[in-house]
Scaffold this motif. Structure first.
Motif, PDB file in Angstrom:
ATOM      1  N   LEU A 116      90.459  23.556  15.250  1.00 20.00           N
ATOM      2  CA  LEU A 116      91.300  22.767  16.147  1.00 20.00           C
ATOM      3  C   LEU A 116      90.507  22.337  17.374  1.00 20.00           C
ATOM      4  O   LEU A 116      90.596  21.188  17.806  1.00 20.00           O
ATOM      5  CB  LEU A 116      92.546  23.549  16.550  1.00 20.00           C
ATOM      6  N   ALA A 117      89.705  23.236  17.940  1.00 20.18           N
ATOM      7  CA  ALA A 117      88.880  22.898  19.105  1.00 20.18           C
ATOM      8  C   ALA A 117      87.903  21.776  18.767  1.00 20.18           C
ATOM      9  O   ALA A 117      87.719  20.850  19.559  1.00 20.18           O
ATOM     10  CB  ALA A 117      88.123  24.130  19.593  1.00 20.18           C
ATOM     11  N   ASP A 118      87.275  21.832  17.592  1.00 23.49           N
ATOM     12  CA  ASP A 118      86.363  20.763  17.175  1.00 23.49           C
ATOM     13  C   ASP A 118      87.090  19.438  17.034  1.00 23.49           C
ATOM     14  O   ASP A 118      86.594  18.392  17.454  1.00 23.49           O
ATOM     15  CB  ASP A 118      85.695  21.108  15.839  1.00 23.49           C
ATOM     16  N   LEU A 119      88.264  19.464  16.456  1.00 21.05           N
ATOM     17  CA  LEU A 119      89.031  18.250  16.221  1.00 21.05           C
ATOM     18  C   LEU A 119      89.521  17.622  17.519  1.00 21.05           C
ATOM     19  O   LEU A 119      89.417  16.411  17.717  1.00 21.05           O
ATOM     20  CB  LEU A 119      90.217  18.580  15.310  1.00 21.05           C
ATOM     21  N   LEU A 120      90.033  18.436  18.435  1.00 16.09           N
ATOM     22  CA  LEU A 120      90.623  17.932  19.679  1.00 16.09           C
ATOM     23  C   LEU A 120      89.626  17.805  20.820  1.00 16.09           C
ATOM     24  O   LEU A 120      89.941  17.203  21.841  1.00 16.09           O
ATOM     25  CB  LEU A 120      91.758  18.854  20.127  1.00 16.09           C
TER      26      LEU A 120
END
Length: 101
Positions: free
Chosen positions: A31-35
């Motif tokens: 999620l951190a990579d995506l956002l």
């Protein structure tokens, strides 16, 4: 994709269900990579018939003082191997805010 602490690749398909600690790590990391937001914590994780669901807290807007930073809770769905298949923001709040129940 990033390597996990067990020597595997976060998105690798092994055909096995990952454990809860790996699911938590993968939910937060993916999620951190995506956002492109700093992950705060995983506040909930549970197994489902198809894999895992988790709630991940992230810092959406960094502010000074940090109690004024804008946080968000994202509900994520992972497959059995820990790959992110869906996510949804379910809440935004100031970091210093406390839930009243």
């Amino acid at each position: 994709m990033t390597d996990d602490k067990n020597g595997g690749t976060a998105g690798a398909t092994t055909g096995r269900r990952c454990d809860v600690a790996t699911a938590m790590r993968r939910a937060s990391d993916q999620l951190a990579d995506l956002l492109q937001c700093e992950p705060g914590s995983v506040s909930a994780v549970k197994g489902t018939g198809e894999g895992w669901s988790a709630d991940v807290e992230v810092v959406e807007l960094e502010r000074v003082p940090d109690t004024m930073s804008v946080m968000a809770t994202y509900h994520v769905e992972l497959d059995a191997e820990g790959a992110l298949v869906a996510y949804e923001r379910v809440r935004r709040y100031a970091r210093g805010q406390i839930d009243r129940r």
